[in-house]
Design a protein around this motif. Structure first.
Motif, PDB file in Angstrom:
ATOM      1  N   THR A 124       0.838  -1.205   0.000  1.00  0.00           N
ATOM      2  CA  THR A 124       0.000   0.000   0.000  1.00  0.00           C
ATOM      3  C   THR A 124       0.869   1.250   0.000  1.00  0.00           C
ATOM      4  O   THR A 124       0.621   2.190  -0.754  1.00  0.00           O
ATOM      5  N   ARG A 156       2.377   1.794  -3.391  1.00  0.00           N
ATOM      6  CA  ARG A 156       1.340   2.266  -4.313  1.00  0.00           C
ATOM      7  C   ARG A 156       1.072   3.763  -4.091  1.00  0.00           C
ATOM      8  O   ARG A 156       0.999   4.537  -5.039  1.00  0.00           O
ATOM      9  N   GLY A 214      -5.558   0.228   3.110  1.00  0.00           N
ATOM     10  CA  GLY A 214      -5.772   1.258   2.108  1.00  0.00           C
ATOM     11  C   GLY A 214      -4.805   2.394   2.316  1.00  0.00           C
ATOM     12  O   GLY A 214      -3.861   2.285   3.096  1.00  0.00           O
ATOM     13  N   GLN A 219      -4.117   6.974   1.539  1.00  0.00           N
ATOM     14  CA  GLN A 219      -4.634   8.273   1.137  1.00  0.00           C
ATOM     15  C   GLN A 219      -3.493   9.217   0.802  1.00  0.00           C
ATOM     16  O   GLN A 219      -2.380   9.059   1.295  1.00  0.00           O
ATOM     17  N   TRP A 277      -7.530   5.218  -1.484  1.00  0.00           N
ATOM     18  CA  TRP A 277      -7.518   3.941  -2.173  1.00  0.00           C
ATOM     19  C   TRP A 277      -7.900   2.854  -1.182  1.00  0.00           C
ATOM     20  O   TRP A 277      -7.356   2.788  -0.076  1.00  0.00           O
ATOM     21  N   GLY A 282     -11.159   0.548  -5.157  1.00  0.00           N
ATOM     22  CA  GLY A 282     -10.594   1.527  -6.070  1.00  0.00           C
ATOM     23  C   GLY A 282     -10.268   2.844  -5.403  1.00  0.00           C
ATOM     24  O   GLY A 282     -10.030   2.919  -4.204  1.00  0.00           O
ATOM     25  N   TRP A 283     -10.281   3.882  -6.218  1.00  0.00           N
ATOM     26  CA  TRP A 283      -9.845   5.219  -5.828  1.00  0.00           C
ATOM     27  C   TRP A 283     -11.041   6.155  -5.724  1.00  0.00           C
ATOM     28  O   TRP A 283     -11.950   6.104  -6.544  1.00  0.00           O
ATOM     29  N   ASP A 330     -11.509  -0.075  -9.005  1.00  0.00           N
ATOM     30  CA  ASP A 330     -10.300  -0.888  -9.080  1.00  0.00           C
ATOM     31  C   ASP A 330     -10.555  -2.063 -10.011  1.00  0.00           C
ATOM     32  O   ASP A 330     -11.146  -3.058  -9.624  1.00  0.00           O
ATOM     33  N   VAL A 335      -3.999   6.636 -12.442  1.00  0.00           N
ATOM     34  CA  VAL A 335      -4.590   7.282 -11.266  1.00  0.00           C
ATOM     35  C   VAL A 335      -4.288   8.781 -11.299  1.00  0.00           C
ATOM     36  O   VAL A 335      -5.168   9.612 -11.027  1.00  0.00           O
TER      37      VAL A 335
END
Length: 131
Positions: free
Chosen positions: A11, A14, A38, A40, A59, A64-65, A85, A94
């Motif tokens: 995460t 990402r 998740g 942010q 996320w 998803g976002w 997602d 993104v």
């Protein structure tokens, strides 16, 4: 854990990759593991001379976002745009989603004023010479 899950980025990785695509810093990101997995990314949007608006890009694995915008003096956030997602979105997709959503709102991405570091520019402005 399956082989595909083992190859998934963490995460934090990402979040950092998306932040970098947006011209933001790792300190603009937060990631969570455990019961709530998740992450942010915090930033602001600016339109003309108006004060910047606060944004949060969230996320959630498997969902998803979501781009959430400050809803006013209460400090509440409301979802302004969503990117489902579909098997994992690359950081570039993104970032394009965020920049497109901000443009549709008449704003451009900037770093939050309470975060250290310089203000950022959208990717299309980064490589242009100063005038």
């Amino acid at each position: 854990m399956t082989g595909a899950e083992a190859n998934e980025p963490s995460t934090a990785t990402r979040m950092w990759a998306v932040a970098a695509e947006l011209g933001l810093q790792p300190e603009d990101t937060r990631s969570h593991t455990g019961d709530f997995a998740g992450g942010q990314i915090r930033f602001a949007g600016r339109a003309g001379e108006r004060e910047p608006s606060d944004y949060l890009l969230r996320w959630t694995p498997g969902e998803g976002w979501e781009l959430a915008a400050d809803a006013g003096p209460s400090g509440a956030m409301r979802v302004a745009a969503a990117l489902p997602d579909a098997g994992g979105q690359p950081p570039e997709a993104v970032a394009d989603f965020v920049l497109t959503a901000l443009t549709e709102r008449g704003e451009r991405l900037v770093r939050r004023s309470d975060e250290p570091g310089p203000e950022t520019l959208p990717r299309e402005e980064k490589n242009q010479p100063a005038v």
